[in-house]
Design a protein around this motif. Structure first.
Motif, PDB file in Angstrom:
ATOM      1  N   TYR A  43      -4.318   4.676  -1.502  1.00 24.08           N
ATOM      2  CA  TYR A  43      -4.585   4.201  -0.143  1.00 24.08           C
ATOM      3  C   TYR A  43      -4.519   5.409   0.795  1.00 24.08           C
ATOM      4  O   TYR A  43      -3.494   5.680   1.415  1.00 24.08           O
ATOM      5  N   GLU A  59      -1.564   8.182   7.562  1.00 23.31           N
ATOM      6  CA  GLU A  59      -0.824   7.597   8.688  1.00 23.31           C
ATOM      7  C   GLU A  59       0.673   7.860   8.528  1.00 23.31           C
ATOM      8  O   GLU A  59       1.365   8.208   9.504  1.00 23.31           O
ATOM      9  N   TYR A  60       1.183   7.720   7.318  1.00 22.54           N
ATOM     10  CA  TYR A  60       2.602   7.989   7.061  1.00 22.54           C
ATOM     11  C   TYR A  60       2.913   9.464   7.286  1.00 22.54           C
ATOM     12  O   TYR A  60       3.951   9.819   7.857  1.00 22.54           O
ATOM     13  N   GLU A 118      -5.862   6.256   3.723  1.00 23.59           N
ATOM     14  CA  GLU A 118      -5.622   6.087   5.160  1.00 23.59           C
ATOM     15  C   GLU A 118      -4.152   5.787   5.439  1.00 23.59           C
ATOM     16  O   GLU A 118      -3.569   6.322   6.389  1.00 23.59           O
ATOM     17  N   LYS A 119      -3.551   4.948   4.611  1.00 28.62           N
ATOM     18  CA  LYS A 119      -2.136   4.623   4.785  1.00 28.62           C
ATOM     19  C   LYS A 119      -1.272   5.857   4.562  1.00 28.62           C
ATOM     20  O   LYS A 119      -0.282   6.085   5.286  1.00 28.62           O
ATOM     21  N   GLU A 124       0.831  -1.209   0.000  1.00 31.51           N
ATOM     22  CA  GLU A 124       0.000   0.000   0.000  1.00 31.51           C
ATOM     23  C   GLU A 124       0.861   1.253   0.000  1.00 31.51           C
ATOM     24  O   GLU A 124       0.605   2.205  -0.753  1.00 31.51           O
ATOM     25  N   LEU A 125       1.898   1.266   0.826  1.00 28.62           N
ATOM     26  CA  LEU A 125       2.768   2.425   0.902  1.00 28.62           C
ATOM     27  C   LEU A 125       3.518   2.625  -0.408  1.00 28.62           C
ATOM     28  O   LEU A 125       3.703   3.767  -0.872  1.00 28.62           O
TER      29      LEU A 125
END
Length: 590
Positions: free
Chosen positions: A458, A464-465, A460-461, A304-305
């Motif tokens: 992505y 978060e990062y 949300e990912k 995802e990242l």
């Protein structure tokens, strides 16, 4: 009624609006009309995309029994489409200084085809727009009007059409095996399923994408064509072709391990060519190859990242690479060349162009608070999390190389270095506006990346990062150490006289191999045919005549098989035909 018309407009692929603007550009006269068309087309398309409801159904059709998806939007293609639309608008502004209807139309149709390709959902539709990008964009190279540009354009067209033919052939095989021409769907809540490279059709598709992405040994069309385009053409070309290929790879081959190493090699080898290249637009072409390697590597990692990193890097790269090509295009317009040996000291009379070039250089070098940092960090972190140490080290070396050849070499030799004595005028106003817009985006993304991160596949990912990793002291200091050491190495090598001097000449790349071999093979074939051609022709004619006589003797109304009842000869022929039918049936069962 009005609501129905509005809803219908929202179901039109945004690329169609831009391609329509390209056709209208053939009729536009004067700066005002051209501005309305070249800027209005991308703006209308952008508004239509933004106004489309998030839950809108895909626009579909059927052809030869296959379902076609003519327009659909998801979190993967949205970010690429937005970047393409912004780039098309900036390119329209950048081109207003020179009235050239062919270039205007070519640029808009090319951009529109790339945009449309990003929003279709099947291989047949993708093929149509894939080939249209090739046919439309070649006129941006031809428009240069030189013999070298014509030759480069023909080579560019040949390799791009070859990519399309392989895509069509692969799609046909894939469709015959699976019964579907649909591209893989992308759902951020589900695991990515890449196409199987063991399928021959899929392998052809993979190679077709690789040609357009300029994979190693397939990359020379990029360095051959972009520097030979007009000052406007190189800006437009830099934005679409390779990034469309990155999108296609992310759609179909995310998580394919071979892409990790292909991408890593792509990041490294252009560094050596760019450092010794004299033509600064060709340096940018090598740099483009290097940057696309980061994206390809991220697609190969497939987490995802990493997919977020590929998408963010593509968005940022379109802006800062266009900005760098814009600055070099302004130099070429005013000075007539982008050869480092003939430039220097231009900051005196082109200060705004110099500042914009420095912003692009800082962005591509991934300085903190510029767009390259917030985009490239996602990919580097994703590779680190997967413990791909060698790949991470290769990309780290490539990052230092980017600073050397694009972050320092481009602005230093063009605007500073020795004084060439040239005192050109500042770039035209429309060029400055376009460069200012691209520079503003490079800074805005770097200072406030949250809005870009919300657009990533992505979301949300990404957020978060952003909250936990992007602005940590360790991360920022590590990047600054890399940049400072790379800059120090440049200064030290210059002081010691060890940095490669800018020299007039041609840098030989891998294309020399197949050009040389191909030319030699063509000469050898010509000589062989001159000697053996007449004999081969006579042998073939004799063989064809003999076969014709045999068939006539057997199957004509007066032939052996037509005489009387079933003869032994006829039985033999019947057995042969029956045997062939059985073999074909066994090999190709229904």
């Amino acid at each position: 009624m009005n609501d129905g018309v509005f809803a219908s407009l929202l179901n039109i692929n945004p690329g169609v609006f831009v391609m329509a603007a390209g056709l209208l550009a053939l009729l536009a006269r004067g700066t005002l009309q051209r501005g309305i068309v070249l800027i209005g087309g991308p703006v209308v398309a952008l508004l239509a995309l933004l106004a489309r409801p998030g839950d809108a159904e895909a626009v579909t059709s059927t052809l030869f029994g296959y379902e076609l998806v003519l327009y659909h939007v998801d979190s993967l293609n949205r970010v690429f489409g937005l970047a393409f639309l912004i780039a098309a608008g900036l390119a329209g502004i950048y081109s207003l200084h020179r009235e050239d209807r062919i270039q205007d139309a070519s640029a808009m149709v090319y951009a529109g085809a790339a945009i449309a390709a990003a929003f279709v959902g099947d291989f047949l539709s993708l093929f149509v727009f894939w080939e249209l990008t090739a046919v439309a964009s070649v006129f941006l190279i031809f428009a240069r009007g030189t013999k070298a540009a014509y030759a480069a354009g023909m080579r560019y067209l040949a390799i791009q059409v070859l990519s399309g033919v392989m895509l069509l052939g692969g799609a046909a095989l894939y469709g015959s095996h699976t019964g579907s021409m649909l591209l893989p769907e992308f759902n951020p809540k589900e695991a990515i399923t890449a196409l199987d490279l063991n399928d021959p059709g899929v392998m052809l598709i993979f190679i077709a994408f690789g040609i357009k992405a300029a994979f190693p040994l397939l990359h020379n069309w990029l360095q051959d064509s972009y520097p030979n385009a007009t000052e406007t053409g190189s800006v437009v070309l830099s934005a679409f072709t390779t990034k469309l290929a990155v999108y296609a790879l992310a759609r179909c081959f995310a998580g394919t391990d071979s892409l990790i190493y292909i991408g890593a090699i792509m990041t490294v080898f252009p560094v050596f060519f760019a450092v010794i290249e004299n033509d600064l637009r060709k340096v940018l072409a090598y740099s483009l190859n290097n940057q696309v390697g980061f994206m390809v590597c991220a697609v190969g990692v497939g987490t995802e990242l990493a997919i977020n990193g590929a998408a963010a890097h593509a968005f940022a790269h379109i802006m800062y690479k266009a900005l760098l090509f814009m600055s070099m295009g302004a130099v070429m317009l005013r000075v007539g060349t982008t050869k480092a040996t003939e430039l220097g000291g231009l900051y005196r009379t082109m200060p705004l162009t110099t500042v914009f070039c420095l912003i692009g250089a800082a962005s591509i070098s991934a300085f903190p608070l510029f767009s390259g940092f917030v985009a490239k960090s996602l990919t580097m972190s994703a590779i680190g999390y997967e413990h791909l140490t060698l790949v991470w080290a290769m990309l780290l070396f490539a990052s230092a190389g980017v600073l050397e050849h694009s972050g320092i070499k481009i602005p230093y030799f063009a605007f500073f270095s020795h004084d060439s004595g040239k005192r050109p005028q500042e770039a035209p106003f429309n060029m400055l506006i376009a460069m200012g817009g691209a520079a503003a985006l490079c800074i805005i993304v770097g200072v406030a990346p949250a809005w870009l991160y919300t657009l990533l596949p992505y979301r949300e990912k990404a957020m978060e990062y952003l909250a936990n990793d992007l602005w940590t002291v360790d991360h920022v200091l590590t990047q600054m150490q890399l940049l400072v050491l790379a800059a120090f190495a440049f200064v030290l090598l210059k002081r010691l006289g060890l940095y490669p001097a800018e020299k007039r000449g041609v840098v030989l790349d891998f294309d020399w191999t197949y050009r040389k071999l191909g030319y030699g093979f063509a000469l050898w074939t010509g000589r062989v045919w001159t000697r053996l051609g007449p004999a081969i022709t006579e042998i073939w004619r004799g063989l064809a005549a003999r076969i014709f006589r045999q068939l006539t003797a057997a199957f004509s109304p007066e032939g052996e098989l037509s005489r009387g009842a079933l003869s032994g000869s006829m039985a033999v022929w019947t057995a042969i035909v029956l045997g062939l039918v059985l073999v074909v049936t066994a090999v190709f069962p229904t």
